[in-house]
Design a protein around this motif. Structure first.
Motif, PDB file in Angstrom:
ATOM      1  N   PHE A 407       0.846  -1.196   0.000  1.00 43.27           N
ATOM      2  CA  PHE A 407       0.000   0.000   0.000  1.00 43.27           C
ATOM      3  C   PHE A 407       0.883   1.249   0.000  1.00 43.27           C
ATOM      4  O   PHE A 407       0.670   2.194  -0.750  1.00 43.27           O
ATOM      5  CB  PHE A 407      -0.892  -0.031   1.247  1.00 43.27           C
ATOM      6  N   ASP A 408       1.897   1.188   0.837  1.00 43.06           N
ATOM      7  CA  ASP A 408       2.815   2.310   0.972  1.00 43.06           C
ATOM      8  C   ASP A 408       3.584   2.569  -0.320  1.00 43.06           C
ATOM      9  O   ASP A 408       3.844   3.720  -0.684  1.00 43.06           O
ATOM     10  CB  ASP A 408       3.784   1.994   2.121  1.00 43.06           C
ATOM     11  N   SER A 409       3.915   1.502  -1.042  1.00 41.17           N
ATOM     12  CA  SER A 409       4.658   1.670  -2.294  1.00 41.17           C
ATOM     13  C   SER A 409       3.825   2.452  -3.310  1.00 41.17           C
ATOM     14  O   SER A 409       4.348   3.244  -4.091  1.00 41.17           O
ATOM     15  CB  SER A 409       5.009   0.312  -2.909  1.00 41.17           C
ATOM     16  N   LEU A 410       2.511   2.230  -3.296  1.00 38.41           N
ATOM     17  CA  LEU A 410       1.639   2.982  -4.208  1.00 38.41           C
ATOM     18  C   LEU A 410       1.613   4.459  -3.823  1.00 38.41           C
ATOM     19  O   LEU A 410       1.662   5.345  -4.692  1.00 38.41           O
ATOM     20  CB  LEU A 410       0.210   2.406  -4.175  1.00 38.41           C
TER      21      LEU A 410
ATOM     22  N   LEU B  87       4.512  11.115  18.869  1.00 38.00           N
ATOM     23  CA  LEU B  87       3.637  11.542  17.781  1.00 38.00           C
ATOM     24  C   LEU B  87       4.400  11.515  16.473  1.00 38.00           C
ATOM     25  O   LEU B  87       5.540  11.968  16.403  1.00 38.00           O
ATOM     26  CB  LEU B  87       3.149  12.974  18.051  1.00 38.00           C
ATOM     27  N   LYS B  88       3.771  10.992  15.451  1.00 35.66           N
ATOM     28  CA  LYS B  88       4.436  10.924  14.141  1.00 35.66           C
ATOM     29  C   LYS B  88       3.489  11.416  13.069  1.00 35.66           C
ATOM     30  O   LYS B  88       2.273  11.180  13.151  1.00 35.66           O
ATOM     31  CB  LYS B  88       4.830   9.473  13.814  1.00 35.66           C
ATOM     32  N   ASP B  89       4.001  12.068  12.059  1.00 31.89           N
ATOM     33  CA  ASP B  89       3.133  12.350  10.919  1.00 31.89           C
ATOM     34  C   ASP B  89       3.785  11.979   9.595  1.00 31.89           C
ATOM     35  O   ASP B  89       3.260  12.260   8.538  1.00 31.89           O
ATOM     36  CB  ASP B  89       2.661  13.804  10.915  1.00 31.89           C
ATOM     37  N   GLN B  90       4.944  11.333   9.683  1.00 34.84           N
ATOM     38  CA  GLN B  90       5.549  10.920   8.419  1.00 34.84           C
ATOM     39  C   GLN B  90       4.747   9.775   7.828  1.00 34.84           C
ATOM     40  O   GLN B  90       4.023   9.072   8.528  1.00 34.84           O
ATOM     41  CB  GLN B  90       7.017  10.543   8.594  1.00 34.84           C
ATOM     42  N   ARG B  91       4.862   9.645   6.512  1.00 37.00           N
ATOM     43  CA  ARG B  91       3.946   8.781   5.803  1.00 37.00           C
ATOM     44  C   ARG B  91       4.251   7.303   6.021  1.00 37.00           C
ATOM     45  O   ARG B  91       3.375   6.500   6.284  1.00 37.00           O
ATOM     46  CB  ARG B  91       4.001   9.128   4.313  1.00 37.00           C
ATOM     47  N   SER B  92       5.507   6.936   5.870  1.00 35.40           N
ATOM     48  CA  SER B  92       5.765   5.491   5.899  1.00 35.40           C
ATOM     49  C   SER B  92       6.885   5.146   6.872  1.00 35.40           C
ATOM     50  O   SER B  92       7.687   5.984   7.248  1.00 35.40           O
ATOM     51  CB  SER B  92       6.132   5.003   4.507  1.00 35.40           C
ATOM     52  N   GLY B  93       6.910   3.911   7.253  1.00 44.70           N
ATOM     53  CA  GLY B  93       8.003   3.371   8.066  1.00 44.70           C
ATOM     54  C   GLY B  93       8.212   4.090   9.381  1.00 44.70           C
ATOM     55  O   GLY B  93       9.331   4.174   9.880  1.00 44.70           O
ATOM     56  N   TRP B  94       7.128   4.588   9.968  1.00 42.97           N
ATOM     57  CA  TRP B  94       7.290   5.410  11.164  1.00 42.97           C
ATOM     58  C   TRP B  94       7.298   4.596  12.455  1.00 42.97           C
ATOM     59  O   TRP B  94       7.825   5.038  13.458  1.00 42.97           O
ATOM     60  CB  TRP B  94       6.175   6.450  11.230  1.00 42.97           C
ATOM     61  N   THR B  95       6.747   3.401  12.404  1.00 40.00           N
ATOM     62  CA  THR B  95       6.547   2.670  13.660  1.00 40.00           C
ATOM     63  C   THR B  95       7.848   2.289  14.370  1.00 40.00           C
ATOM     64  O   THR B  95       7.971   2.544  15.573  1.00 40.00           O
ATOM     65  CB  THR B  95       5.680   1.406  13.431  1.00 40.00           C
ATOM     66  N   PRO B  96       8.819   1.692  13.690  1.00 45.29           N
ATOM     67  CA  PRO B  96      10.023   1.282  14.432  1.00 45.29           C
ATOM     68  C   PRO B  96      10.715   2.459  15.122  1.00 45.29           C
ATOM     69  O   PRO B  96      11.129   2.351  16.280  1.00 45.29           O
ATOM     70  CB  PRO B  96      10.921   0.681  13.344  1.00 45.29           C
ATOM     71  N   ALA B 132      -0.909   2.566  10.290  1.00 45.89           N
ATOM     72  CA  ALA B 132      -0.574   1.322   9.571  1.00 45.89           C
ATOM     73  C   ALA B 132      -1.737   0.357   9.746  1.00 45.89           C
ATOM     74  O   ALA B 132      -2.449   0.404  10.734  1.00 45.89           O
ATOM     75  CB  ALA B 132       0.687   0.713  10.159  1.00 45.89           C
ATOM     76  N   PHE B 133      -1.940  -0.533   8.758  1.00 44.40           N
ATOM     77  CA  PHE B 133      -2.857  -1.641   9.014  1.00 44.40           C
ATOM     78  C   PHE B 133      -2.279  -2.393  10.195  1.00 44.40           C
ATOM     79  O   PHE B 133      -1.061  -2.482  10.347  1.00 44.40           O
ATOM     80  CB  PHE B 133      -2.921  -2.586   7.819  1.00 44.40           C
ATOM     81  N   GLN B 134      -3.145  -2.958  10.984  1.00 44.32           N
ATOM     82  CA  GLN B 134      -2.629  -3.637  12.168  1.00 44.32           C
ATOM     83  C   GLN B 134      -2.002  -4.980  11.810  1.00 44.32           C
ATOM     84  O   GLN B 134      -2.530  -5.735  11.001  1.00 44.32           O
ATOM     85  CB  GLN B 134      -3.761  -3.855  13.165  1.00 44.32           C
ATOM     86  N   GLU B 135      -0.878  -5.239  12.401  1.00 40.12           N
ATOM     87  CA  GLU B 135      -0.304  -6.583  12.358  1.00 40.12           C
ATOM     88  C   GLU B 135      -0.407  -7.109  13.786  1.00 40.12           C
ATOM     89  O   GLU B 135      -0.836  -6.394  14.671  1.00 40.12           O
ATOM     90  CB  GLU B 135       1.174  -6.535  11.975  1.00 40.12           C
ATOM     91  N   ILE B 136       0.003  -8.346  13.948  1.00 41.06           N
ATOM     92  CA  ILE B 136      -0.030  -8.903  15.297  1.00 41.06           C
ATOM     93  C   ILE B 136       1.315  -8.622  15.965  1.00 41.06           C
ATOM     94  O   ILE B 136       2.360  -8.930  15.409  1.00 41.06           O
ATOM     95  CB  ILE B 136      -0.340 -10.412  15.241  1.00 41.06           C
ATOM     96  N   ASP B 137       1.263  -7.993  17.116  1.00 46.10           N
ATOM     97  CA  ASP B 137       2.495  -7.554  17.771  1.00 46.10           C
ATOM     98  C   ASP B 137       2.651  -8.098  19.184  1.00 46.10           C
ATOM     99  O   ASP B 137       3.135  -7.403  20.061  1.00 46.10           O
ATOM    100  CB  ASP B 137       2.539  -6.014  17.804  1.00 46.10           C
TER     101      ASP B 137
END
Lengths: 417, 161
Positions: A407-410, B87-96, B132-137
């Motif tokens: 999704f992110d790649s799009l 708090l985060k507002d970046q689009r991707s890869g923010w969780t780690p 993010a869509f939820q994954e199992i954590d």
């Protein structure tokens, strides 16, 4: 604990690369992986070799008979239709190798021959083995195993046990999902699903019910019958019992007045007269046709049945991240329960914990093992269990993660517009 | 390092719903009750507990302090609650990154204060715009709880119970 080593059999090529190749079968064993990766193959081989071990213990045949060429292929692999899974090299030599170590016997297969070794001083619990095939939905439509003449042997046996389970019902039984009951109309041999203000035949019910009802009923019936058996005596069969058992068995085999089917039924009936003290429930695609919440409840029930006897085992193949997740919760529950018990606070917290997850489905971390299969490499790896729970970095959860990434790649491409 | 430095604290707030904002300009995070468009995390406080918001980044831990070590934006506290918030507002890869910052802050906190005095301890990684869509954590949650007795929650809503 039993274990199996598999090399070059069907989709399994190099097998498990650690632990000297031994795949351990614990109280709860889960196989996950892509279709065609060999989950069911491993489960079926565990079923086959566990069955051979049981047959050796009850002296259905001796090691010499079993040791004849192609016995495995012609006599035992056909049950699960695995006879064409044996692999040959380019020169035409068979290269399949299977080794199994149970509690009573060590059985190895190489160069078309089975080799048997008795494990000395062993303590063996005669098991009831049930293989629940993926095609179980069909049985909602058939009334007797005869109607499945063209189908697999394992499915026939499953139908036989389903029949017994239906007849063992003492009245309506509640299903763990949808607040519904199962009614068995003995006169017409019809299973009904009864909910609030409605009743439908199982044949008319949703595919989820058709998958779950036989699985639930058969697991309930067999775990209960084993439990009853083991409550009579907690000990394995005595030598006297063993001898009596063997004699009855030989008599049935030698009785020429039986048809094949009658003989099969008589043989399957016989062990119930002895003290089976373990139920080995092998379930293919346990989540079949079930909503995630129902998958949890289904697994909770299977774990509860598995907990009714120390010797019971639950072996599952699955594509569902929810099942792995449920195992994590059940393990965490057990860890919490142990702490609660240590502090003598069970009565205080029992209801609170039960509201989250049924306590009878809890399982100890040391009793759970998860294997991931890779269809490209034809191998298995054992899933890590950090702090006792199956790692979230399993293939199924990683697939959800991949959904995030795609999704992110799009979005990333859109950013470049 | 004083996580209860009055200079970094806002007056107690007991609204049933308010937001935590970060203007992402190097200034400290703050709460807001009026402009929902600015809220990165939404706090749901149904039983109206008095909550104190403390700015951690750029206040408890100064910008030039502990270089190379992450720190989260703030924390919400009551006599029983200790909620760390990133708090985060970046689009991707923010969780780690958010989780690393929370973990590092918790380590600082434990170094300077007794964490066990709080009954409810959680760490929230929040991103309103790009959840993010939820994954199992379970694995990460278990490690967090084992190491710090803090429960981790990755979402944009902070529910105070």
């Amino acid at each position: 604990m039993s274990k199996i080593k598999i090399r070059n059999f069907g989709p399994i090529k190099e097998g498990y690369q650690k632990n000297d190749g031994w795949i351990e079968v614990k109280k709860v064993t889960l196989f996950i992986g892509n279709q065609g990766s060999g989950k069911s193959t491993v489960a079926k081989l565990i079923s086959t070799f566990t069955w051979i071990e049981k047959a050796l213990v009850r002296k259905d045949f001796d090691g010499k008979w079993l040791g004849q060429k192609n016995r495995l292929k012609n006599k035992y692999l056909t049950y699960h239709r695995l006879e064409n899974y044996l692999i040959k090299d380019e020169a035409g030599n068979e290269i399949t190798e299977i080794e199994y170590v149970g509690d009573a016997y060590q059985i190895s297969y190489k160069n078309c021959f089975l080799h048997i070794d008795k494990i000395p001083e062993s303590r063996y619990f005669l098991p009831q083995i049930m293989y629940v095939p993926a095609e179980r939905n069909f049985i909602a439509y058939v009334k007797s195993p005869k109607e499945l003449r063209l189908s697999s042997e394992s499915l026939k046996e499953y139908v036989t046990e389903f029949d017994k389970a239906k007849n063992a019902m003492k009245g309506p039984m509640s299903l763990p999902i949808n607040d519904v009951f199962i009614d068995y109309d003995k006169l017409n041999d019809v299973v009904n699903i009864r909910g609030d203000g409605y009743k439908v035949f199982l044949t008319e019910a949703s595919s989820g019910f058709q998958s779950l009802v036989p699985l639930y009923l058969v697991s309930w019936f067999l775990s209960n019958s084993v439990k009853r058996g083991s409550e009579v005596t907690k000990e394995p069969m005595s030598s006297e019992e063993e001898e009596r058992f063997r004699k009855l068995f030989r008599d049935i085999l030698a009785n020429s007045s039986y048809t094949d089917e009658q003989r099969r039924l008589a043989l399957s009936e016989l062990p119930s007269r002895f003290n089976k003290s373990a139920f080995i429930n092998i379930v293919e695609e346990a989540e079949q046709n079930l909503y995630p919440g129902s998958q949890w409840k289904m697994l909770g029930s299977l774990l509860a049945f598995n907990n009714t006897n120390p010797g019971n085992k639950l072996i599952i193949t699955s594509h569902s991240p929810y099942l792995v997740n449920y195992l994590s919760i059940a393990i965490q529950g057990k860890e919490l329960l142990d702490k609660v018990n240590t502090k003598n606070k069970f009565d205080l917290f029992k209801d609170k914990i039960n509201n989250i997850l049924p306590i009878n489905s809890f399982v100890d971390a040391s009793d759970v093992i998860v294997y991931q299969l890779d269809e490209k490499k034809g191998n298995l790896i054992r899933l890590d269990n950090p702090n006792g729970i199956p790692s979230d970095k399993n293939l199924l959860n990683m697939m959800l993660r991949e959904g995030n990434q795609l999704f992110d790649s799009l979005l990333e491409i859109e950013e470049e517009l | 390092m004083n996580f209860f430095d009055a200079a970094c604290q806002e007056p107690p707030i007991k609204n049933t719903r308010f937001g935590i904002c970060d203007d992402q300009d190097g200034t400290r995070a703050y709460t807001d009750v009026t402009d929902e468009t600015k809220w990165v995390a939404t706090v749901i406080n149904p039983i109206q507990i008095d909550l104190v918001f403390t700015a951690i980044d750029a206040c408890v831990i100064k910008s030039d302090e502990a270089p190379g070590r992450g720190r989260c934006d703030g924390m919400l506290t009551s006599s029983e609650h200790l909620y760390f918030v990133e708090l985060k507002d970046q689009r991707s890869g923010w969780t780690p990154g958010a989780i690393d910052q929370l973990e590092s802050t918790i380590q600082f906190f434990i170094q300077h204060h007794d964490i066990s005095t709080f009954r409810h301890k959680k760490a929230f990684a929040c991103n309103k715009r790009h959840p993010a869509f939820q994954e199992i954590d379970n694995e990460l949650n278990k490690r967090f709880f084992k190491d710090y007795k803090v429960r981790l929650d990755v979402q944009a809503e902070i529910i105070v119970v």
